[in-house]
Design a protein around this motif. Structure first.
Motif, short mmCIF file in Angstrom:
data_model
loop_
_atom_site.label_atom_id
_atom_site.label_comp_id
_atom_site.label_asym_id
_atom_site.label_seq_id
_atom_site.Cartn_x
_atom_site.Cartn_y
_atom_site.Cartn_z
N SER A 6 39.39 76.10 53.50
CA SER A 6 39.88 75.26 52.19
C SER A 6 40.82 74.47 53.06
CB SER A 6 40.36 75.88 51.52
OG SER A 6 40.54 77.11 51.60
N PRO A 7 41.45 73.72 52.89
CA PRO A 7 42.47 73.43 53.65
C PRO A 7 43.71 73.91 53.77
CG PRO A 7 41.39 72.00 51.78
CD PRO A 7 40.69 72.79 51.79
N CYS A 8 44.90 73.87 54.55
CA CYS A 8 45.53 74.87 55.18
C CYS A 8 46.15 74.06 56.48
CB CYS A 8 45.08 75.57 55.43
SG CYS A 8 43.88 76.56 56.56
N ASP A 9 47.06 74.39 57.20
CA ASP A 9 48.01 74.49 58.46
C ASP A 9 47.29 73.82 60.02
OD1 ASP A 9 49.74 73.71 59.86
OD2 ASP A 9 51.17 75.06 59.67
N MET A 10 46.34 73.09 59.61
CA MET A 10 45.42 73.21 61.41
C MET A 10 46.42 73.66 62.21
SD MET A 10 42.64 71.81 60.47
CE MET A 10 42.34 70.97 61.76
N ALA A 11 47.47 73.27 62.40
CA ALA A 11 48.09 74.29 63.53
C ALA A 11 48.30 75.61 63.72
CB ALA A 11 49.94 73.58 64.21
N ALA A 12 48.59 76.08 62.43
CA ALA A 12 48.58 77.93 62.63
C ALA A 12 46.43 78.15 62.13
CB ALA A 12 49.04 77.89 61.49
N MET A 13 46.41 77.54 62.02
CA MET A 13 44.68 77.78 62.58
C MET A 13 43.98 77.63 63.97
SD MET A 13 42.96 76.38 59.06
CE MET A 13 41.87 77.02 59.87
N GLU A 14 44.37 77.54 65.00
CA GLU A 14 43.86 77.18 65.42
C GLU A 14 44.06 78.22 66.94
OE1 GLU A 14 45.08 73.96 68.75
OE2 GLU A 14 44.71 72.44 66.72
N THR A 15 42.91 79.28 67.55
CA THR A 15 43.04 80.05 68.41
C THR A 15 41.92 79.31 69.58
OG1 THR A 15 41.12 81.06 66.79
CG2 THR A 15 42.71 80.42 66.02
N THR A 16 42.04 80.80 69.79
CA THR A 16 41.42 80.57 71.48
C THR A 16 40.32 80.72 71.41
OG1 THR A 16 41.60 83.02 72.16
CG2 THR A 16 43.27 81.51 73.11
N ASP A 17 39.51 81.40 70.04
CA ASP A 17 38.21 81.02 69.93
C ASP A 17 37.08 80.25 70.10
OD1 ASP A 17 38.44 84.59 68.51
OD2 ASP A 17 38.43 84.22 70.61
N GLY A 18 37.74 79.15 69.69
CA GLY A 18 37.02 78.51 69.42
C GLY A 18 38.02 77.30 68.29
N GLU A 19 37.45 75.87 67.86
CA GLU A 19 38.54 75.00 67.45
C GLU A 19 38.60 74.86 65.97
OE1 GLU A 19 40.09 71.61 69.68
OE2 GLU A 19 40.03 72.34 71.85
N TRP A 20 39.27 74.40 65.06
CA TRP A 20 38.83 74.27 64.10
C TRP A 20 38.97 72.89 64.09
CZ3 TRP A 20 37.67 77.83 60.06
CH2 TRP A 20 37.87 78.81 59.90
N ILE A 21 37.41 72.70 63.63
CA ILE A 21 36.94 71.27 63.06
C ILE A 21 37.10 70.21 61.80
CG2 ILE A 21 34.91 69.20 63.92
CD1 ILE A 21 34.47 71.75 65.47
N ASP A 22 37.20 69.26 61.17
CA ASP A 22 36.92 68.81 59.83
C ASP A 22 36.47 67.77 60.41
OD1 ASP A 22 37.90 67.15 58.16
OD2 ASP A 22 39.33 66.07 58.77
N ILE A 23 35.49 69.27 59.37
CA ILE A 23 33.90 68.07 59.28
C ILE A 23 33.40 67.41 57.48
CG2 ILE A 23 32.52 70.26 60.48
CD1 ILE A 23 31.88 71.12 57.48
#
Length: 94
Positions: A6-23
């Motif tokens: 669900s919506p949250c801080d995108m910068a805090a969610m980025e990891t090396t396992d993959g990027e969060w995509i706004d679909i």
């Protein structure tokens, strides 16, 4: 495999396992692919039956509140017809 959020801080969610995509286009549904599908894999069209395992966790402390794996039974639904939450319809369709 994919994770939906669900919506949250995108910068805090980025990891090396993959990027969060706004679909959803409005930040309401985010998707992270953690294992790439086969190159020949296609997205299921609306109305197709989908089977998936999932684990629901709380963002606040990571505690698990639900899991199809714990029950040993895949969750089944028709995609794109409103049987599930918007995130699932969008996440599995793309």
């Amino acid at each position: 495999f994919l994770e939906l959020s669900s919506p949250c801080d995108m910068a805090a969610m980025e990891t090396t396992d993959g990027e969060w995509i706004d679909i959803s286009g409005d930040g309401g549904v985010l998707k992270k692919i953690t294992q790439q599908p086969d190159e020949s894999a296609e997205s299921p069209p609306n109305g197709y039956n989908v089977r998936a395992h999932y684990t629901g966790t709380l963002e606040s402390d990571g505690s698990k509140f639900d899991s199809s794996r714990d029950r040993g039974k895949e969750f089944k639904f028709k995609i794109g017809v409103g049987q599930v939450i918007r995130a699932w319809d969008l996440g599995f369709a793309r």
